[in-house]
Design an enzyme around this catalytic site. Structure first.
Site, PDB file in Angstrom:
ATOM      1  N   ASN A 160       0.852  -1.187   0.000  1.00  0.00           N
ATOM      2  CA  ASN A 160       0.000   0.000   0.000  1.00  0.00           C
ATOM      3  C   ASN A 160       0.887   1.235   0.000  1.00  0.00           C
ATOM      4  O   ASN A 160       1.994   1.212   0.548  1.00  0.00           O
ATOM      5  CB  ASN A 160      -0.896   0.014   1.248  1.00  0.00           C
ATOM      6  N   THR A 161       0.398   2.282  -0.637  1.00  0.00           N
ATOM      7  CA  THR A 161       1.107   3.561  -0.555  1.00  0.00           C
ATOM      8  C   THR A 161       0.238   4.547   0.212  1.00  0.00           C
ATOM      9  O   THR A 161      -0.965   4.664  -0.035  1.00  0.00           O
ATOM     10  CB  THR A 161       1.503   4.087  -1.953  1.00  0.00           C
ATOM     11  N   HIS A 162       0.867   5.217   1.174  1.00  0.00           N
ATOM     12  CA  HIS A 162       0.139   6.153   2.037  1.00  0.00           C
ATOM     13  C   HIS A 162       0.789   7.532   1.931  1.00  0.00           C
ATOM     14  O   HIS A 162       2.010   7.649   1.865  1.00  0.00           O
ATOM     15  CB  HIS A 162       0.173   5.666   3.493  1.00  0.00           C
TER      16      HIS A 162
ATOM     17  N   ASP B 143      -0.493  -5.129   6.765  1.00  0.00           N
ATOM     18  CA  ASP B 143      -0.811  -6.137   7.777  1.00  0.00           C
ATOM     19  C   ASP B 143      -2.246  -5.880   8.260  1.00  0.00           C
ATOM     20  O   ASP B 143      -2.985  -5.117   7.625  1.00  0.00           O
ATOM     21  CB  ASP B 143       0.222  -6.164   8.912  1.00  0.00           C
ATOM     22  N   ALA B 144      -2.627  -6.470   9.372  1.00  0.00           N
ATOM     23  CA  ALA B 144      -4.029  -6.392   9.790  1.00  0.00           C
ATOM     24  C   ALA B 144      -4.427  -5.016  10.336  1.00  0.00           C
ATOM     25  O   ALA B 144      -5.612  -4.733  10.507  1.00  0.00           O
ATOM     26  CB  ALA B 144      -4.321  -7.470  10.829  1.00  0.00           C
TER      27      ALA B 144
HETATM   28  C1  GRF Z   1      -2.685   8.511  -2.847  1.00  0.00           C
HETATM   29  O1  GRF Z   1      -2.078   9.723  -2.499  1.00  0.00           O
HETATM   30  C2  GRF Z   1      -2.713   7.562  -1.681  1.00  0.00           C
HETATM   31  O2  GRF Z   1      -1.655   7.723  -0.806  1.00  0.00           O
HETATM   32  C3  GRF Z   1      -3.988   7.943  -1.004  1.00  0.00           C
HETATM   33  O3  GRF Z   1      -4.877   8.197  -2.049  1.00  0.00           O
HETATM   34  C4  GRF Z   1      -4.154   8.693  -3.161  1.00  0.00           C
HETATM   35  C5  GRF Z   1      -4.600   7.924  -4.370  1.00  0.00           C
HETATM   36  O4  GRF Z   1      -4.482   8.697  -5.499  1.00  0.00           O
HETATM   37  N1  GRF Z   1      -4.424   6.906  -0.105  1.00  0.00           N
HETATM   38  P1  GRF Z   1      -4.697   8.085  -6.939  1.00  0.00           P
HETATM   39  O5  GRF Z   1      -6.079   7.439  -6.971  1.00  0.00           O
HETATM   40  O6  GRF Z   1      -3.606   7.109  -7.224  1.00  0.00           O
HETATM   41  O7  GRF Z   1      -4.640   9.273  -7.871  1.00  0.00           O
END
Ligand code: GRF
Length: 203
Positions: free
Chosen positions: A110-112, A144-145
């Site tokens: 996941n990217t946050h 993870d969970a």
């Molecule tokens: C990203 O910045 C991510 O970290 C967050 O939502 C955004 C998604 O953007 N949870 P996109 O749909 O990839 O343009």
């Protein structure tokens, strides 16, 4: 020549991170291809981007299932059909359940859009701005969970400017986030990874 790694991307919105991956995977040297894009809702730009790239899509909405557990099982089955080496949540706004994690937990990224563990959840940039931090950024991690708690692959710092509002900060983070995602996913698929406790190692 080895086959490119198979990536399934999950989206809920605009899909700009997905687009960055689709563009990167056009180059055979990248080492991966996006074999499917899944969503938890219809009519989002992320699904249009996948269709425009000729990538198969699927939608599993929570409300089409009797409960969350059965949604989790359905999502797991849909993703599994595509035999992914890596599953990437790119703005996917649902927490997956135990079945999904049992199937893909060591290969679900996941990217946050903050520097975790600060400001988890869906309002990261807003919360970072409200707190008054001078530096925030983006974090790529294995899920993870918990919510935004998994082992971290990489982080990139982004300065907060005095005149930032939520929109300008969110956009500046997204630019760095996309670059990091493309760079790190390429590295993971080409070189492999191990997860030991909280530590992610790329040989
Ligand atoms: C990203 O910045 C991510 O970290 C967050 O939502 C955004 C998604 O953007 N949870 P996109 O749909 O990839 O343009």
């Amino acid at each position: 020549m080895t086959e490119p790694a198979r990536i399934v991307v999950l989206v809920s919105g605009s899909g700009s991170n997905l687009q960055a991956l689709l563009d990167a995977t056009d180059d055979p040297a990248y080492g991966a291809r996006v074999v499917a894009v899944g969503a938890d809702r219809d009519a989002i730009a992320g699904l249009d981007r996948a269709a425009a790239a000729g990538v198969p899509t699927f939608v599993e909405r929570v409300k089409d299932h009797p409960d969350r557990e059965q949604w989790d099982a359905a999502l797991t089955a849909r993703v599994a059909e595509h035999r992914p080496d890596l599953v990437i949540s790119a703005g996917f706004l649902k927490l997956v359940g135990p079945r999904f994690l049992a199937a893909f937990g060591d290969r679900y990224l996941n990217t946050h859009n903050t520097l975790l563990p600060a400001f988890p959840g869906i309002h990261g940039p807003r919360d970072a701005l409200a707190y008054g931090v001078k530096v925030t950024g983006a974090t790529l991690f294995f899920v993870d969970a918990g919510m935004d708690t998994g082992p971290i692959v990489a982080q990139v710092a982004v300065p907060v400017c005095d005149d930032d509002d939520v929109d300008t900060l969110t956009e500046r983070i997204k630019e760095a986030e996309r670059r990091q995602l493309v760079e790190q996913v390429g590295r993971l698929v080409r070189e492999g990874w191990t997860i030991t406790g909280r530590k992610v190692t790329v040989p």
